[in-house]
Design a protein around this motif. Structure first.
Motif, short mmCIF file in Angstrom:
data_model
loop_
_atom_site.label_atom_id
_atom_site.label_comp_id
_atom_site.label_asym_id
_atom_site.label_seq_id
_atom_site.Cartn_x
_atom_site.Cartn_y
_atom_site.Cartn_z
N ASP A 280 0.82 -1.22 0.00
CA ASP A 280 0.00 0.00 0.00
C ASP A 280 0.85 1.26 0.00
O ASP A 280 0.49 2.27 -0.63
N GLN A 335 -8.82 1.21 -0.08
CA GLN A 335 -7.65 2.02 0.22
C GLN A 335 -7.94 3.47 -0.11
O GLN A 335 -8.60 3.78 -1.11
N SER A 355 -5.51 1.70 4.51
CA SER A 355 -6.28 0.61 3.91
C SER A 355 -6.77 -0.34 4.98
O SER A 355 -6.17 -0.46 6.06
#
Length: 846
Positions: A280, A335, A355
């Motif tokens: 992420d 996210q 996220s």
């Protein structure tokens, strides 16, 4: 961007680091105010625009130039470089947001055109058009949300002039900190981090480095670093999806197999999560192949095959992106990615990525929940730059997958189905990671930069499962004994140094010196086994609950400190057609080990070693680089075990040596590299006389071929081939000499491709083939995993919804549902392969 073309100790130092970072950044802002003249010179024009300039003669020609036909020849291909070529050939000044041209292609033009007629022809079938942006600039727009009222024949300019170009945020950073630009196709970058040397262009480094972009990671829907490196032919993950950790082989040698964590964060060990790194917060994932002690320092677990580096996301252009995703069987989440720049000159930046995902995975009885929060703050002044990264990651599994251990003398059974799971619903894994990093740079002059970093992390692990269920016969019967495990790891790292550029006669130097310290403190409670259960890999059973012995106390297990001083100089002549890099690192390794579950001192370690490097690049042509290197890797030596006659003796550090030579060729839109290497590493082993010593040696020779870029305007390729020849060259057991090392296949093939389908604008088909040759599980080469192949397919559709860039992605991993054993760890455990998995996502830029 816009282009005109665990523990209280750890908590305390992390808080202090954050406060120091805020204080330093604040002070630097005040200092920068004293230098407002130079700062305004850097950031004087609107912050979100750069120029794709025409000739400096444009101002002299005025409007007459727009009525003169000009010879224009631009090949078919991606739109953005085509626009850059147009601005030079017809002397137009264009302003546009690069997100408008991303993934767009032009059929090209050839002939005599009016300037704006050429621009209109170039934009055909792209969905874009243009309009006036003042008296001297043309801007590109999307007609879906901009109503144009241009007169017939186009927009006529009264004057064309060239204005001073504002330096971008990236340009204001030192070359060692700035990201390399993406290569054609956008899947990899043109360069990557080479440890102490900073970010270096691929063509100018004597090492093999590949940098995978955020775009590639998102298009693959790769949630972990392991999944993101699936198309690198030099890398093999030794675990599969559904496991609570990532471990790898690079060039035939293991990394990240311990609890310390060997994935670097912005080039620094000790900040990224220890066991599994999610993507992420990754802007780039870089792989520097081969030993690199002199460049990056000794790896915390002693890995020598290469360095995996996560480059964190930080604020560039303003961004608000929301992503929703779903994976089979019922795991979903989303996210949020937000980036902003602030200040009169946009010198302040902030980027937040958060996220949350959870649900049942495609593996029987398994569920997983992950959460990520990362914050990146930065200040970009005229001379001072600073970045502060804060990271939190939580990873939860029920019924996590475990590797298998094969009983001696038992042939490897055929692989079980990827969905089958031996773990029980009451077995679990909980991993919490917290990390932070403060980086600072100050330019004493245009040639001298001082830098300093401080960071660290805390990892807490609580789990209840068997480390490795044992397969007892060829029928796949197993025995499993779960244990409660409570681990805490505190890591602290800091360094400082100087980079300078100067000349001695006709030789240019890029010189760097760095001193660094890495310290680690580990505590662990490993409870007694209270029972076991029998099962079968082809027919797993539900076993009655076995209550664990739970303890919150973590007796000290180990602590250690790695200190080092590195020096490197890259000398170049003939406009960087010849580059020679020499350097060395003096490394000291201190470590103490304690009695498990007791915490009393069992053994200690204090050794030093020096690691050199030499690298040469010769570029006979601008697009061809011949390179070679000699570099060493370093691992702490083992301590003789209790079964040895020399129990407690500390072995000298293991020194791995690499020799490599290769060639890199850039064909413009396609990049290739070919290399040959050999790595030799000593091994500690117990002799028949029960003496423990460095009597073993392993050598891996290899040939690597990599390809990336665009083979046509609508087709991209990424992958390569690695051939490995691993051999045990020395051993206290003569029978093992000449055998193949554990986990080293002879062939690793990866090939991925994307095709923009001509029938539907914005629709892309992608696919990948991954092949791995046979791997041995034991040093005697009596047990082997068969070779395996996997096919992945996917579709991607990019469009505008209400003027918002939106992308839909659908991927199927292991399309054919192949059953296979994926990889072997250095201690002989192996994993089942991933099952057929469906992934869906939608992202929208608000």
């Amino acid at each position: 961007m816009m282009v005109m073309q665990g523990r209280d100790v750890g908590a305390r130092w992390l808080a202090r680091g954050a406060l120091i970072g805020v204080s330093v950044i604040t002070m630097s802002h005040a200092a920068a105010a004293q230098q407002h003249v130079s700062a305004r010179r850097l950031f004087q024009t609107p912050p979100r625009f750069d120029l794709v300039p025409g000739s400096t003669q444009m101002a002299e020609h005025s409007a007459e130039q727009t009525t003169i036909r000009v010879r224009v020849s631009i090949q078919a291909g991606p739109l953005e470089p085509a626009l850059a070529a147009l601005s030079k050939q017809v002397q137009l000044k264009l302003a546009y947001k690069t997100s408008l041209t991303e993934h767009l292609f032009t059929a090209g033009i050839d002939g005599d055109f009016l300037p704006l007629e050429a621009l209109a022809k170039l934009l055909e079938n792209t969905g874009l058009t243009y309009r006036s942006a003042g008296t001297s600039t043309i801007t590109l727009v999307n007609p879906r949300f901009v109503q144009l009222e241009a007169p017939p024949g186009g927009v006529f300019l009264d004057e064309l002039s060239v204005e001073a170009q504002r330096a971008s945020i990236a340009d204001s950073m030192s070359a060692a900190s700035a990201l390399s630009a993406p290569y054609a196709g956008g899947q990899v970058a043109r360069g990557g981090r080479i440890g102490l040397l900073g970010n270096v262009d691929t063509a100018k480094t004597p090492f093999n480095v590949t940098s995978y972009t955020d775009r590639f990671i998102r298009d693959r829907q790769a949630s972990t670093v392991s999944e993101a490196l699936i198309l690198d032919p030099s890398v093999r993950a030794t675990q599969t999806t559904g496991a609570p950790f990532d471990s790898f082989y690079i060039r035939g040698f293991p990394i990240n197999e311990g609890t310390s964590g060997e994935i670097a964060f912005d080039g620094i060990y000790g900040v990224a999560p220890s066991l599994r790194v999610l993507t992420d917060y990754a802007e780039r994932i870089e792989v520097l192949k081969g030993p690199s002690a002199a460049l990056s320092g000794i790896a915390p677990n002693g890995g020598i095959g290469g360095v995996i580096n996560v480059v964190p996301k930080r604020a560039g252009e303003d961004l608000t992106r929301v992503t929703l995703d779903y994976g089979s069987i019922a795991r979903g989440g989303g996210q949020l990615d937000v980036a902003r720049r602030y200040g009169a000159n946009r010198e302040w930046g902030a980027r937040f990525v958060g996220s949350l995902r959870g649900g049942d995975t495609p593996i029987d009885r398994q569920s997983e929940t992950t959460g990520v929060a990362s914050l990146a703050l930065d200040y970009q002044g005229d001379r001072f730059r600073a970045w502060l990264y804060l990271l939190a990651q939580d990873d939860r599994f029920t019924a996590p997958l475990r590797p298998f251990l094969l009983r001696a003398g038992v042939p490897v059974p055929r692989a079980a189905g990827g969905r089958l799971n031996l773990s029980q619903p009451w077995e679990y894994s909980k991993v919490d990671d917290r990390g932070g990093l403060l980086r600072m740079e100050y330019d004493l002059s245009d040639q001298i930069t001082l830098f300093a970093d401080i960071g660290g992390s805390q990892t807490g692990v609580e789990r209840y499962f068997a480390s490795a269920p044992t397969i007892t016969n060829v029928l796949g019967d197993t025995t499993t004994a779960p244990q409660y495990y409570n681990l805490g790891v505190d890591r602290l790292t800091y360094d400082a140094g100087i980079r300078t550029k100067f000349e001695t006669g006709f030789i240019r130097h890029a010189f760097a010196v760095q001193a660094s310290v890495y310290s680690e403190d580990t505590g662990r409670e490993l409870s007694a086994v209270r029972g076991s259960y029998l099962s079968n890999i082809y027919d797993p059973v539900l076993a009655p609950y076995i209550a664990p012995v739970i303890s919150s106390f973590r007796p000290r297990l180990s602590d250690g400190t790695l200190t080092g001083v590195s020096v490197a100089d890259t000398m170049s002549v003939l406009d960087e057609r010849i580059l020679l890099t020499v350097g060395m690192r003096q490394q000291r390794i201190e470590a103490r080990n304690y009695v498990s579950n007791v915490g009393t001192l069992a053994s200690s370690y204090d050794q030093s070693a020096t690691s050199p490097l030499v690298g040469l690049v010769v570029r006979p042509w601008e697009t061809v680089s011949l390179y070679g290197n000699y570099i060493e890797g370093l691992s702490r030596g083992d301590i003789a075990p209790a079964t040895a006659t020399n129990f407690g003796e500390v072995l000298a550090p293991y020194v791995a040596r690499q020799v490599e030579a290769g060639v890199k060729v850039d064909f413009g839109r396609i990049g290739t590299s070919f290399s040959a290497f050999q790595i030799t590493r000593p091994i500690g082993e117990l002799s028949p006389e029960s003496r423990y010593a460095q009597t073993g040696e392993q050598t891996v020779s290899g040939l690597e071929f990599n390809v990336y870029g665009e083979i046509a305007p609508d087709m991209r390729v990424l992958g390569g081939l690695t051939l490995l020849d691993g051999v045990r060259t020395r051993s206290a057991l003569a029978a093992n000499v000449g055998n193949r090392p554990i986990g080293v296949p002879d062939v690793q093939l990866n090939l991925g491709a994307e095709w923009d389908l001509p029938w539907v604008s914005g629709l892309t088909l992608n696919g990948a083939v991954i092949y791995t040759g046979r791997q041995f599980v034991d040093t005697a080469n009596a047990q082997a995993l068969p070779d395996w192949a996997r096919l992945d397919l996917g579709l991607r559709y990019s469009t505008l919804l209400e003027g918002r860039r939106t992308t839909f992605r659908a991927n199927v991993l292991n399309v054919t549902g192949a059953d296979y054993w994926t990889g072997v760890a250095s201690f002989g455990t192996f994993f089942q392969g991933a099952p057929r998995t469906y992934l869906l996502s939608m992202s929208i830029d608000l």
